[in-house]
Write a protein that holds these residues in place. Structure first.
Motif, PDB file in Angstrom:
ATOM      1  N   ARG A  64      38.250  49.116  48.613  1.00  0.00           N
ATOM      2  CA  ARG A  64      38.777  47.552  48.865  1.00  0.00           C
ATOM      3  C   ARG A  64      37.415  47.266  49.610  1.00  0.00           C
ATOM      4  O   ARG A  64      37.299  46.100  49.793  1.00  0.00           O
ATOM      5  N   PRO A  90      40.394  43.600  47.704  1.00  0.00           N
ATOM      6  CA  PRO A  90      41.852  43.287  47.676  1.00  0.00           C
ATOM      7  C   PRO A  90      42.221  43.126  46.031  1.00  0.00           C
ATOM      8  O   PRO A  90      43.511  43.678  46.201  1.00  0.00           O
ATOM      9  N   ASP A  91      41.823  42.022  45.360  1.00  0.00           N
ATOM     10  CA  ASP A  91      42.535  42.220  44.380  1.00  0.00           C
ATOM     11  C   ASP A  91      42.575  43.070  43.200  1.00  0.00           C
ATOM     12  O   ASP A  91      41.848  43.694  42.998  1.00  0.00           O
ATOM     13  N   HIS A  92      43.839  43.673  42.927  1.00  0.00           N
ATOM     14  CA  HIS A  92      44.205  44.971  42.354  1.00  0.00           C
ATOM     15  C   HIS A  92      43.034  44.605  41.111  1.00  0.00           C
ATOM     16  O   HIS A  92      43.288  45.950  39.957  1.00  0.00           O
ATOM     17  N   ARG A  93      43.051  43.595  40.131  1.00  0.00           N
ATOM     18  CA  ARG A  93      42.512  43.632  39.042  1.00  0.00           C
ATOM     19  C   ARG A  93      40.671  44.363  39.073  1.00  0.00           C
ATOM     20  O   ARG A  93      40.600  45.059  38.040  1.00  0.00           O
ATOM     21  N   GLY A  96      49.539  48.949  46.857  1.00  0.00           N
ATOM     22  CA  GLY A  96      49.953  47.596  47.285  1.00  0.00           C
ATOM     23  C   GLY A  96      51.590  48.188  46.753  1.00  0.00           C
ATOM     24  O   GLY A  96      52.507  46.517  47.425  1.00  0.00           O
ATOM     25  N   ARG A 105      46.633  47.906  32.523  1.00  0.00           N
ATOM     26  CA  ARG A 105      47.306  47.052  31.748  1.00  0.00           C
ATOM     27  C   ARG A 105      48.017  46.178  32.618  1.00  0.00           C
ATOM     28  O   ARG A 105      48.621  44.728  32.807  1.00  0.00           O
ATOM     29  N   LEU A 106      49.097  46.702  33.858  1.00  0.00           N
ATOM     30  CA  LEU A 106      49.892  46.101  34.458  1.00  0.00           C
ATOM     31  C   LEU A 106      49.075  45.891  36.071  1.00  0.00           C
ATOM     32  O   LEU A 106      49.476  44.995  36.686  1.00  0.00           O
ATOM     33  N   ARG A 107      48.031  45.921  36.076  1.00  0.00           N
ATOM     34  CA  ARG A 107      47.298  46.136  37.392  1.00  0.00           C
ATOM     35  C   ARG A 107      47.437  44.318  37.837  1.00  0.00           C
ATOM     36  O   ARG A 107      47.905  44.163  39.515  1.00  0.00           O
ATOM     37  N   TRP A 108      47.719  43.469  36.981  1.00  0.00           N
ATOM     38  CA  TRP A 108      47.630  42.516  38.299  1.00  0.00           C
ATOM     39  C   TRP A 108      48.506  42.342  38.233  1.00  0.00           C
ATOM     40  O   TRP A 108      49.511  41.200  39.488  1.00  0.00           O
ATOM     41  N   ARG A 109      50.007  42.669  38.007  1.00  0.00           N
ATOM     42  CA  ARG A 109      51.278  42.886  38.686  1.00  0.00           C
ATOM     43  C   ARG A 109      51.257  43.207  40.155  1.00  0.00           C
ATOM     44  O   ARG A 109      52.477  43.095  40.962  1.00  0.00           O
ATOM     45  N   ILE A 110      50.242  43.950  40.581  1.00  0.00           N
ATOM     46  CA  ILE A 110      50.567  44.584  41.773  1.00  0.00           C
ATOM     47  C   ILE A 110      49.941  43.638  42.910  1.00  0.00           C
ATOM     48  O   ILE A 110      50.676  43.431  43.780  1.00  0.00           O
ATOM     49  N   ASN A 111      49.369  43.212  42.200  1.00  0.00           N
ATOM     50  CA  ASN A 111      48.944  41.505  43.003  1.00  0.00           C
ATOM     51  C   ASN A 111      50.416  41.045  43.539  1.00  0.00           C
ATOM     52  O   ASN A 111      50.970  40.355  44.492  1.00  0.00           O
ATOM     53  N   LEU A 112      51.401  40.868  42.272  1.00  0.00           N
ATOM     54  CA  LEU A 112      52.493  39.990  42.507  1.00  0.00           C
ATOM     55  C   LEU A 112      52.844  40.339  43.301  1.00  0.00           C
ATOM     56  O   LEU A 112      53.917  40.468  44.517  1.00  0.00           O
ATOM     57  N   LEU A 161      48.357  52.460  31.080  1.00  0.00           N
ATOM     58  CA  LEU A 161      49.282  51.021  31.476  1.00  0.00           C
ATOM     59  C   LEU A 161      49.073  50.678  32.269  1.00  0.00           C
ATOM     60  O   LEU A 161      49.497  49.465  33.332  1.00  0.00           O
TER      61      LEU A 161
END
Lengths: 342, 252
Positions: free
Chosen positions: A276, A281-284, A89, A217-224, A214
Motif C-alpha cells: 500500500r 490503496p486501490d485493490h486493482r 479489504g 479477476r475479482l480485485r476491483w470487487r474488493i474496493n466495493l 480468480l
C-alpha cells in the motif's frame, strides 16, 4: 496523479526483475552452493546446447531439490500476501490476516491431527487443506443465523473456531510422544519449505494458481466490499455472496500454503501494508503488487532460513522474528504522522 | 407520465414501538423531485431505507421502477481511495463480476466529476476532503451509476451555503435535463420549496401530508410538523421573489 501509472509500471518492472534475479540466486544458495552462472547454464541446458561444465550433484541440487523449493516459496508468499490484502479489504481492517476467520487455525489443526496419527505426508497436506476449508464452513454455519451483513459476527465466529483449533493443537501436542511425534509436530507448526517435493509443489500450485487468478479477476470487487455493507449494497453489490466467494478463495490459498509448508504468520499481515505504501490503496493495483512483494519476501526469508546457521531455521519462526520489528516500525511511522494506510 | 415510485398503504414501526408513519400512499413520476421533511426520528431515513430495498416495511408495498443511485449523508472509508476511484465505484452495476472498470467507465466517472465542477479533486484522497467536498464526490458517484432514480439523504446537512446551492441547483438540473426522479430528505423547508415539485411531510402523529410543494409547505403545516412557529416570507424580487421560511426562535 498522471505520473502514478508510469511509476507503478516502473515498480512492476523493478519488482519482476528482482524476483527473477533472486529466484536464480536462490537456486544456488544453501549448504551446497552453486555459482550463479552455473545455475543459469544448468537451467538453460535443456533448451539449447551448453557445454556441460558442472557436476551431476549440482544438476541434481538445482533441478530436484532447489527448484521445487524456490517455486513453492514464491507461490506460498504470493498466496499469503494475496490472502492478507483481500482479507484486510473485506474486513475493512488493517490488522487482519488469515487467522481472522479461523482458516489458518483450521489448517494447522488438520495437519497436526494427521501428524499425530503418523499418517503419510500427503495425508498431512490433505487434512491441513481440508481443515482450512472446514473452519471457514463452520464460521459460515455459525454466523449465518444472525444478520448476514454484520462483520462482527463473522469475526467472533472466526475467533471461536480459531481458538477451538488452537486448543485442539495444544491437546495433540500435549498427548504426543515426546520422542517420536513431538519434534515433527513442533517443526511443522513453525513452517518450512525443506520437505517440498514435486507432489507437494503440485498440491500447492493448483489451488494457489486457481485461487490467485480468480482473486486477481475479482480485485476491483474488493474496493466495493471495503465500503460499508449498506453503502456497497446501495451500489448494487451482492455484498454477502461476494464476501463469501472471496473468503472461500482465501481459504483455498491459505489452506494450500499451510498444507505444504506449515504455519507461516506475519507475511500475510505485513506485505499488504508495504504494498500500500508503494502503490496506494486501490485493490486493482494492490493485489498484484502484494503478490509480487509477498513472493519476493518469502523467498528472501527462505534463503535466510537455509543459510543463516549450520542447521536450517523454520521459515515461520524467521518470518515472525523479522515481521514483528517491521510491523512495529510501520506503527512507529504512523504515530509520527506517516499514516498506517498511506 | 411514467411512474418511478409507487407507495401503497406503507407503514413502519420497529418492533412494538410507535408507528413512524402509516397509510402512506402516493407516487413519484419520472423527472419529478420529491422532498421529504420531518422532525428527527420521525422516519425519514427509515423511509429511504425502505425505498432502497434495505428494509422491509411493516405494512404496505413499495414499487420502484428502475435502478437507484444513492447519496448517503456521509461515508467513512478505511482506505484513502482517490476521488476518481470512489466515483468509479458508482459503476458497480455496469461492470461484470470478474471485470474491472473499462475506459468507458473511467470516461463516465470523469464526466460526473466535471458535471459537479470537482474535476480538480480527481487524484485527491477521499479521506482528506472536507464534508462538503465528500458530499459532492458521493453525488458524482451516484451520477456515474446512471440510475433512473436518485435518492439523497440530507444532501445539504454538512454543507456551507454555497455548496448547498450547488447541490440544489444540480438536483433541479438533473431532474429537468436527464429526466431523473429525485427523492431527498431535508430539514430546510426552503430547499424543498425551491427545487422540489412535491413535498412529503412526516407528521409527529404518524400521519403524512403529501402533495405539490407549494400547497403542502404552508405555515400551518410546518408549524405542526416541527412544533415551533414558522413564518413564510417572500425574499426580494419584483415578481414576488423566492419563498423563504423563517423559524421564530428566541424570546417573545
Amino acid at each position: 496523479m498522471s505520473g502514478a501509472p508510469a511509476r507503478r509500471r516502473l515498480l512492476a518492472v523493478i519488482g519482476s526483475a528482482l524476483l527473477v534475479l533472486l529466484a536464480l540466486a536462490s537456486l544456488g544458495i544453501g549448504r551446497y552452493s552453486v555459482p550463479f552462472a552455473t545455475v543459469v547454464d544448468i537451467l538453460r541446458a535443456p533448451l539449447w546446447p551448453v557445454e556441460v561444465h558442472w557436476s551431476a550433484a549440482e544438476q541434481l541440487v538445482v533441478w530436484q531439490l532447489r527448484l521445487p523449493r524456490v517455486l513453492a516459496a514464491l507461490l506460498a508468499g504470493a498466496a499469503l500476501a494475496l490472502a492478507g490484502a483481500t482479507l484486510q479489504g473485506v474486513f475493512r481492517n488493517p490488522l487482519v490476516d488469515a487467522g481472522i476467520v479461523g482458516i489458518s487455525g483450521g489448517a494447522a489443526g488438520g495437519g497436526v491431527l494427521a501428524l499425530f496419527f503418523a499418517w503419510p505426508g500427503l495425508a498431512v497436506a490433505g487434512l491441513a487443506f481440508a481443515g482450512g476449508l472446514a473452519a471457514l464452513a463452520l464460521v459460515f454455519a455459525i454466523s449465518r443465523r444472525s444478520d448476514p451483513r454484520e462483520l462482527m459476527t463473522l469475526v467472533l465466529a472466526g475467533l471461536v473456531i480459531g481458538q477451538f483449533c488452537s486448543a485442539l493443537v495444544s491437546l495433540l501436542v500435549y498427548c504426543a510422544d515426546p520422542e517420536r511425534q513431538l519434534p515433527g509436530i513442533v517443526y511443522w507448526l513453525m513452517g518450512s519449505f525443506a520437505r517440498i517435493d514435486p507432489q507437494r509443489l503440485a498440491l500447492l500450485a493448483g489451488p494457489v494458481l486457481l485461487g490467485g487468478v480468480l482473486l486477481y479477476r475479482l480485485r476491483w470487487r474488493i474496493n466495493l466490499l471495503s465500503l460499508d455493507a449498506a453503502d456497497a449494497a446501495s451500489l448494487g453489490v451482492p455484498v454477502v455472496a461476494t464476501r463469501w466467494l472471496l473468503l472461500t478463495l482465501v481459504a483455498l490459498l491459505v489452506g494450500a500454503q499451510v498444507a505444504v509448508s506449515g504455519g507461516i504468520g506475519w507475511v500475510g499481515l505485513i506485505v499488504p501494508h508495504l504494498a500500500r505504501r508503494l502503490v496506494g490503496p486501490d485493490h486493482r493495483v494492490l493485489l498484484p503488487a502484494s503478490a509480487l512483494l509477498g513472493a519476493l519476501l518469502m523467498l528472501a526469508i527462505d534463503d535466510l532460513a537455509r543459510s543463516l546457521g549450520a542447521q536450517e531455521l523454520p521459515v515461520g519462526l524467521l518470518a515472525a522474528l523479522l515481521g514483528t520489528p517491521l510491523f512495529a516500525y510501520l506503527l512507529w511511522r504512523r504515530r509520527s504522522g506517516g499514516g498506517l494506510w498511506s | 407520465m411514467e411512474l418511478a415510485i409507487r407507495l401503497d398503504g406503507l407503514g413502519h414501526r420497529y418492533g412494538a414501538e410507535d408507528w413512524l408513519f402509516r397509510e402512506l400512499s402516493g407516487v413519484v413520476r419520472r423527472g419529478e423531485v420529491l422532498a421529504i421533511l420531518g422532525p428527527n426520528g420521525r422516519g425519514k431515513t427509515t423511509l429511504l431505507n425502505i425505498l432502497l430495498g434495505q428494509l422491509r416495511p411493516t405494512q404496505g408495498t413499495v414499487a420502484v421502477d428502475g435502478s437507484i443511485g444513492y447519496v448517503p449523508q456521509a461515508l467513512n472509508t478505511p482506505f484513502p481511495y482517490s476521488v476518481l476511484d470512489m466515483v468509479l465505484m458508482g459503476r458497480a452495476r455496469h461492470v461484470g463480476l470478474l471485470r474491472s472498470p473499462t475506459r468507458h467507465d473511467h470516461a463516465i466517472a470523469h464526466a460526473a466529476l466535471d458535471e459537479l465542477g470537482i474535476a480538480a479533486l480527481a487524484a485527491r484522497a477521499f479521506t482528506t476532503l472536507s464534508g462538503g467536498q465528500r458530499q459532492l464526490v458521493l453525488f458524482a458517484r451516484a451520477l456515474a451509476a446512471e440510475s433512473e432514480l436518485l435518492i439523497l439523504d440530507e444532501p445539504s446537512a454538512a454543507l456551507d451555503l454555497r455548496n448547498q446551492k450547488i447541490i440544489l441547483d444540480h438536483i433541479a438540473k438533473l431532474a429537468a435535463r436527464r429526466g431523473l426522479s429525485v427523492v431527498f430528505t431535508t430539514h430546510q423547508p426552503q430547499h424543498a420549496s425551491s427545487v422540489a415539485d412535491s413535498a412529503l411531510l412526516l407528521m409527529p402523529d404518524a400521519s403524512a401530508l403529501w402533495g405539490p410543494s407549494r400547497e403542502v409547505l404552508s405555515e400551518a403545516a410546518l408549524t405542526r410538523l416541527y412544533g415551533i412557529e414558522l413564518r413564510r416570507v417572500r425574499v426580494g424580487g419584483e415578481d414576488g421573489g423566492e419563498l423563504g421560511f423563517v423559524p421564530v426562535f428566541g424570546r417573545r
